[in-house]
Design a protein around this motif. Sequence first.
Motif, mmCIF file in Angstrom:
data_model
loop_
_atom_site.group_PDB
_atom_site.id
_atom_site.type_symbol
_atom_site.label_atom_id
_atom_site.label_comp_id
_atom_site.label_asym_id
_atom_site.label_seq_id
_atom_site.Cartn_x
_atom_site.Cartn_y
_atom_site.Cartn_z
ATOM 1 N N LEU A 54 -19.108 24.884 60.502
ATOM 2 C CA LEU A 54 -19.289 23.550 61.061
ATOM 3 C C LEU A 54 -18.125 22.644 60.699
ATOM 4 N N GLU A 55 -17.648 22.740 59.468
ATOM 5 C CA GLU A 55 -16.503 21.921 59.060
ATOM 6 C C GLU A 55 -15.249 22.299 59.839
ATOM 7 N N ARG A 56 -15.042 23.599 60.050
ATOM 8 C CA ARG A 56 -13.884 24.032 60.850
ATOM 9 C C ARG A 56 -14.034 23.578 62.291
ATOM 10 N N LEU A 85 -23.537 28.674 53.130
ATOM 11 C CA LEU A 85 -22.154 28.256 52.906
ATOM 12 C C LEU A 85 -21.275 28.624 54.096
ATOM 13 N N ALA A 86 -21.459 29.814 54.638
ATOM 14 C CA ALA A 86 -20.663 30.249 55.796
ATOM 15 C C ALA A 86 -20.927 29.340 56.990
ATOM 16 N N ALA A 87 -22.204 28.999 57.231
ATOM 17 C CA ALA A 87 -22.533 28.115 58.350
ATOM 18 C C ALA A 87 -21.909 26.742 58.137
ATOM 19 N N SER A 88 -21.966 26.237 56.917
ATOM 20 C CA SER A 88 -21.388 24.944 56.603
ATOM 21 C C SER A 88 -19.875 24.956 56.823
ATOM 22 N N THR A 89 -19.226 26.026 56.379
ATOM 23 C CA THR A 89 -17.780 26.150 56.553
ATOM 24 C C THR A 89 -17.416 26.201 58.027
ATOM 25 N N HIS A 116 -11.562 21.139 64.338
ATOM 26 C CA HIS A 116 -11.010 21.590 65.621
ATOM 27 C C HIS A 116 -11.288 20.543 66.706
ATOM 28 N N LEU A 117 -12.510 20.006 66.739
ATOM 29 C CA LEU A 117 -12.857 19.001 67.744
ATOM 30 C C LEU A 117 -12.083 17.709 67.528
ATOM 31 N N ARG A 118 -11.915 17.298 66.282
ATOM 32 C CA ARG A 118 -11.130 16.081 66.014
ATOM 33 C C ARG A 118 -9.679 16.257 66.484
ATOM 34 N N ASP A 119 -9.126 17.449 66.239
ATOM 35 C CA ASP A 119 -7.762 17.742 66.712
ATOM 36 C C ASP A 119 -7.703 17.738 68.236
ATOM 37 N N ALA A 173 -20.184 14.830 68.161
ATOM 38 C CA ALA A 173 -21.426 14.148 67.770
ATOM 39 C C ALA A 173 -22.534 15.163 67.494
ATOM 40 N N ALA A 174 -22.604 16.216 68.299
ATOM 41 C CA ALA A 174 -23.616 17.259 68.081
ATOM 42 C C ALA A 174 -23.348 18.020 66.787
ATOM 43 N N VAL A 175 -22.086 18.308 66.504
ATOM 44 C CA VAL A 175 -21.729 19.019 65.264
ATOM 45 C C VAL A 175 -22.058 18.148 64.048
ATOM 46 N N LEU A 176 -21.774 16.865 64.132
ATOM 47 C CA LEU A 176 -22.097 15.960 63.021
ATOM 48 C C LEU A 176 -23.610 15.886 62.809
#
Length: 144
Positions: free
Chosen positions: A24-26, A18-22, A30-33, A55-58
Amino acid sequence: ILSRPSFLSLCLILTTTLAASTKLERTEQHLRDAIEEARNRGAQLDAMGNQLMLAAVLADQARYDESQAILVAILPDLPRAMSIQALDELARGHMAMGRLEDADAALTQAGERMEGLPEDVAVHLRASLWGTLGVLRMHQARLD
């Protein structure tokens, strides 16, 4: 019934996941911003660099279709070294989706773009490509 130690181990694994997923979402947000901010500044190269990282994060989130769409869209406009990184990431996504021929084609294209790069840049890109190529050859050997 789970014993107490195995239950605690399971809780630790779930918490870590869950922490890793969170994170990645953050990171994704951040990258989209950062992409939007770079576009607003007119810093197209910065925006594309952030898109490459997005793209790598996705892909790390197993969202390969989104990752690949970003890479395909920005690939024609990327400087050569960045395009090699994008093709490497594209090949990894193809492999994850079982499209080994497409992965091979992306790596071949990346290899063709290596010629003429300064050696200090080429050595890092070459190492990444060889790693991806090794994984691809392993997958191909399993199919044979």
